[in-house]
Scaffold this motif. Sequence first.
Motif, short mmCIF file in Angstrom:
data_model
loop_
_atom_site.label_atom_id
_atom_site.label_comp_id
_atom_site.label_asym_id
_atom_site.label_seq_id
_atom_site.Cartn_x
_atom_site.Cartn_y
_atom_site.Cartn_z
N UNK A 339 17.17 30.79 28.38
CA UNK A 339 15.77 30.97 28.76
C UNK A 339 14.90 31.25 27.56
N UNK A 340 15.41 32.10 26.65
CA UNK A 340 14.67 32.42 25.43
C UNK A 340 14.43 31.18 24.58
N UNK A 341 15.46 30.39 24.40
CA UNK A 341 15.36 29.19 23.55
C UNK A 341 14.38 28.18 24.16
N UNK A 342 14.51 27.94 25.45
CA UNK A 342 13.66 26.94 26.11
C UNK A 342 12.20 27.38 26.11
N UNK A 343 11.93 28.64 26.50
CA UNK A 343 10.55 29.12 26.56
C UNK A 343 9.94 29.22 25.17
N UNK A 344 10.74 29.61 24.19
CA UNK A 344 10.24 29.72 22.82
C UNK A 344 9.73 28.37 22.33
N UNK A 345 10.43 27.32 22.71
CA UNK A 345 10.03 25.98 22.30
C UNK A 345 8.88 25.43 23.11
N UNK A 346 8.96 25.61 24.43
CA UNK A 346 7.93 25.06 25.31
C UNK A 346 6.64 25.87 25.21
N UNK A 383 10.51 34.50 31.35
CA UNK A 383 9.54 35.29 30.60
C UNK A 383 9.92 35.44 29.14
N UNK A 384 11.22 35.42 28.85
CA UNK A 384 11.68 35.55 27.46
C UNK A 384 11.10 34.44 26.59
N UNK A 385 10.56 34.80 25.48
CA UNK A 385 10.02 33.80 24.57
C UNK A 385 8.53 33.58 24.73
N UNK A 386 8.00 33.88 25.92
CA UNK A 386 6.56 33.73 26.12
C UNK A 386 5.82 34.62 25.13
N UNK A 387 6.31 35.87 24.99
CA UNK A 387 5.81 36.77 23.95
C UNK A 387 6.55 36.43 22.66
N UNK A 388 5.85 35.85 21.72
CA UNK A 388 6.48 35.51 20.44
C UNK A 388 6.50 34.03 20.14
N UNK A 389 6.33 33.19 21.17
CA UNK A 389 6.34 31.75 20.92
C UNK A 389 5.04 31.32 20.23
N UNK A 390 5.12 30.55 19.15
CA UNK A 390 3.90 30.08 18.47
C UNK A 390 3.03 29.20 19.36
N UNK A 391 3.63 28.62 20.41
CA UNK A 391 2.90 27.71 21.28
C UNK A 391 2.43 28.36 22.57
N UNK A 392 2.67 29.67 22.73
CA UNK A 392 2.31 30.36 23.96
C UNK A 392 0.87 30.83 23.93
N UNK A 393 0.16 30.69 25.07
CA UNK A 393 -1.20 31.19 25.12
C UNK A 393 -1.23 32.71 25.07
N UNK A 394 -0.09 33.35 25.35
CA UNK A 394 0.00 34.81 25.27
C UNK A 394 -0.04 35.31 23.83
N UNK A 395 0.24 34.42 22.88
CA UNK A 395 0.11 34.76 21.45
C UNK A 395 -1.09 34.05 20.83
N UNK A 396 -1.39 32.86 21.29
CA UNK A 396 -2.53 32.11 20.76
C UNK A 396 -3.85 32.81 21.08
N UNK A 397 -3.95 33.36 22.30
CA UNK A 397 -5.17 34.06 22.71
C UNK A 397 -5.50 35.24 21.81
N UNK A 398 -4.55 36.19 21.65
CA UNK A 398 -4.82 37.33 20.76
C UNK A 398 -5.18 36.91 19.34
N UNK A 399 -4.48 35.90 18.81
CA UNK A 399 -4.78 35.44 17.46
C UNK A 399 -6.19 34.86 17.37
N UNK A 400 -6.61 34.13 18.39
CA UNK A 400 -7.95 33.53 18.39
C UNK A 400 -9.03 34.59 18.24
N UNK A 401 -8.82 35.76 18.84
CA UNK A 401 -9.80 36.83 18.74
C UNK A 401 -9.67 37.63 17.46
N UNK A 402 -8.44 37.95 17.09
CA UNK A 402 -8.20 38.84 15.94
C UNK A 402 -8.37 38.16 14.60
#
Length: 437
Positions: A339-346, A383-402
Amino acid sequence: MMNAVLIAVIVMVILSLCRLNVVLALFVGALVGGLTAGMGLNETIGAFTDGIGDGSEVALSYALLGGFAALISYSGITDYFIGKIINIIRVDSTVKTRTVTKLVIIVSLTLLACMSQNLIPVHIAFIPIIIPPLLSLFNELKMDRRMIAVILTFGLCFPYVLLPFGFGHIFQEIIKKGFDQAHYTIQFDDIWKAMIIPSLGFVVGLILGLIIYRKPRTYKTVSDEVFTAKVIKPYTVVVTIAAILGTFIIQMTTESMIFGALAGILIFFISGVFNWRTMDNELTTGIKIMAYIGVVMLTANGFAHVMTESGQVTTLVEDMVSLTGGSKPLGIIFMLIVGLVVTLGIGSSFATIPIIAALFIPFGDAMGLSSLAIISIIGTAGALGDAGSPASDSTLGPTAGLNMDGQHHHIWDTCVPTFLLFNIPLIIFGFIAAMVL
């Protein structure tokens, strides 16, 4: 021979860590994965292109929400209140005042991020409204932006994993659909109960983040002139509130972020509160900010489609399963790692669930796991990988603001901290849940 999906994810992650643009890293990773799987260049590019189309609605939604967020920011409401806070701190710059202000910021951002998933499901659209005006305040307080990234990512992930409302309802409906398709009967209410223990991993990660990044960190303050010049008219406040409410109501009524954002934008334009030409410039700027996230999401969809079409996801799971030797603990660990590998990539936990559910449900049942245990594994693995994936909106969103002033790196300041702080506890608590349920 190493699995093509695994190779693709490793290539994507390494290129991202080397600071190559995330879009390029995803494309190269997909290309390497497709060719490794024997798809051929044309077939790989075709699958990538087909996948891009699947994310067009989300990309447009994010772009319009970004434009709407920019108009709210342009109204000056957030600047006005943040300017007041900064002035208070400068007048009464005591340790107590600064500490209380930091606590208020931490609690407020945590609650706001959580509410964006459930109570007011605008997802990451609140970030361009709230975070950029706060950067000067963060600088004044010398707050480590990595802490803010951890807080925002927590709020974007924790609620949908546990709470069956808003985006959480969508996430858990996808899990339920996976069980239905596998002809395995579960109750929808069982899902949130099964996710109580795994969700504690996010809580632990948040606490660790607050501790690790509590020390002062100095950033360059570009300018704070905006805070001394803003004057807010009552009519502007009324229009802004009406636009926010309009967006929320339309989004809830039509179940479309696109029409919700359009409603809010139209209220601003029709109200005449600002010059149309000026508002158009602000709208375009906001669209640009969030459009980049949309491009990354489109690319991530292309990456995901190539991985799916390669047939190597199934092979990866089967290979992992064969290595367990019938061991229940090993089987659980391998499923979580997949799950971590797949979500990290997707980059999408929502897109990962359908991929892994069809394989994990019969395997978990064969191992003698209870329905609650299987649910907890699938939910955690998704859920694994959603936090930490370069392609996740859960990381892209915070970066866009910060990163509005160019002082916050997407990979090293958002992805790496959130990956380490959230995914390790998630694996531990997900494993515990699967063993005891």
